[in-house]
Design an enzyme around this catalytic site. Structure first.
Site, PDB file in Angstrom:
ATOM      1  CG  LEU A  33     -10.453   2.408   0.090  1.00  0.00           C
ATOM      2  CD1 LEU A  33     -11.489   2.336  -1.024  1.00  0.00           C
ATOM      3  CD2 LEU A  33     -11.137   2.443   1.439  1.00  0.00           C
ATOM      4  NE  ARG A  34      -2.381  -2.611  -2.105  1.00  0.00           N
ATOM      5  CZ  ARG A  34      -1.914  -1.654  -2.904  1.00  0.00           C
ATOM      6  NH1 ARG A  34      -1.237  -0.653  -2.385  1.00  0.00           N
ATOM      7  NH2 ARG A  34      -2.123  -1.698  -4.194  1.00  0.00           N
ATOM      8  CB  ALA A  35      -5.221  -0.236   5.364  1.00  0.00           C
TER       9      ALA A  35
END
Length: 347
Positions: free
Chosen positions: A280-282
């Protein structure tokens, strides 16, 4: 003091027609939470020149005059090993530091070491700050980052994740803040980057030399003019640098009030899902980049244009790909997703 090639003089880094490299560097300084920039490209494409020129257009930072760790006097939660500093402590403004991390640096140089001369002469143990301390509230630059030794990669990963550094040396224990914009440059022909470090870069750009003869001639013309008389050449671009500094400062003020609507956030999640990025960092980086881009463009709400530009900078190095896939994103797919029902408001 050496004169660096002016940032606006780099082809593609003027404010009217900023390319991906210039824009990514500017956005990462407007919103450091984005996580830094990785610049990939063949040799001789002005990667290092551009990075070293960046500090001249960044607004100055305020620090305590007696503080080697550059904590923010306006932040009461920031503590320094050189402190505490009282209300009347002297503060000064200074340029943002660009700290270069050599690929072969020792751990002591990066983290800091004991000052042996003072320990032997005065019998007092004193800690000498390392490169990560100097880089706090500045830029940490690693040229040929893909050749960085594994032990230094681990140190960078820890500092980037925690925002602080803990050092244990004999009887001395020191902890200090280390929040910086990480910038790496590399030539992919010399090898790829470790996945763990690659994921820590918020944005990535691919650069190449222009193929149009007129543009190539202009690059050579500017470089030769700078080499012939660096002071006069830099002075010609002084107004452009000052204008860029004012715009960055205004964008930093505006970024905290930019609205990221639920519809825009959902569209970002849809894009990240469609491109099958890991984790989910993107999503988080794309959202932060879109907000910073809106602030840079003078808007108070994230639009479709902001999301598109953010996705092109934040997602290419995070998507799952086959070995023979072309770099970058499928822009047609990106436009199809942005054009679906319930898009965020356009600009």
């Amino acid at each position: 003091m050496p004169v660096h090639f002016p940032f606006p003089a780099v082809l593609g880094c003027d404010t009217d027609a900023m390319d991906d490299m210039g824009l990514a560097l500017v956005l990462a300084t407007i919103s450091p939470e984005i996580g830094g920039v990785l610049i990939r490209g063949e040799k001789g494409t002005a990667k290092s020149t551009t990075v070293r020129a960046l500090t001249a257009v960044l607004p100055h930072v305020r620090v305590y005059a007696a503080d080697r760790f550059s904590v923010d006097p306006a932040d009461p939660a920031s503590t320094s090993p050189d402190g505490p500093f009282g209300p009347g402590a002297e503060t000064v403004g200074r340029p943002v530091r660009l700290v270069e991390l050599p690929v072969g640096a020792t751990e002591d140089r990066v983290l800091g070491s004991l000052h042996l001369e003072r320990a032997l002469s005065h019998g007092r143990v004193e800690y000498e700050p390392g490169l990560l301390a100097r880089a706090h509230r500045g830029l940490l630059y690693v040229d040929e980052v893909n050749l960085l030794h594994d032990h230094l990669v681990d140190l960078l990963l820890d500092a980037a994740a925690m925002g602080r550094v803990s050092v244990e040396r004999d009887s001395v224990s020191v902890e200090h803040l280390s929040r910086f914009v990480l910038i790496g440059t590399m030539n992919p022909e010399e090898g790829e980057l470790r996945p763990q470090l690659l994921d820590r870069f918020g944005l990535t750009v691919e650069v190449a030399a222009p193929r149009e003869p007129g543009l190539r001639a202009e690059v050579v013309r500017r470089r030769m003019a700078f080499d012939g008389d660096p002071v006069s050449f830099a002075e010609r671009y002084r107004p452009a640098e000052e204008a860029l500094t004012r715009r960055i400062e205004a964008s930093r003020t505006r970024v905290v009030s930019v609205v990221l609507s639920d519809a825009a956030l959902l569209k970002i999640a849809e894009i990240c899902s469609a491109f099958e990025v890991d984790g989910l960092r993107a999503d988080l980086v794309t959202a932060r980049t879109a907000v910073a881009h809106a602030a840079w463009e003078g808007r108070t709400e994230v639009t479709r244009a902001d999301i598109r530009r953010a996705a092109l900078l934040a997602l290419p190095h995070r998507r799952r790909r086959n070995p023979f896939d072309a770099p970058g994103l499928d822009e047609q797919l990106l436009d199809d997703i942005l054009g679906r029902d319930s898009p965020p408001p356009d600009d």
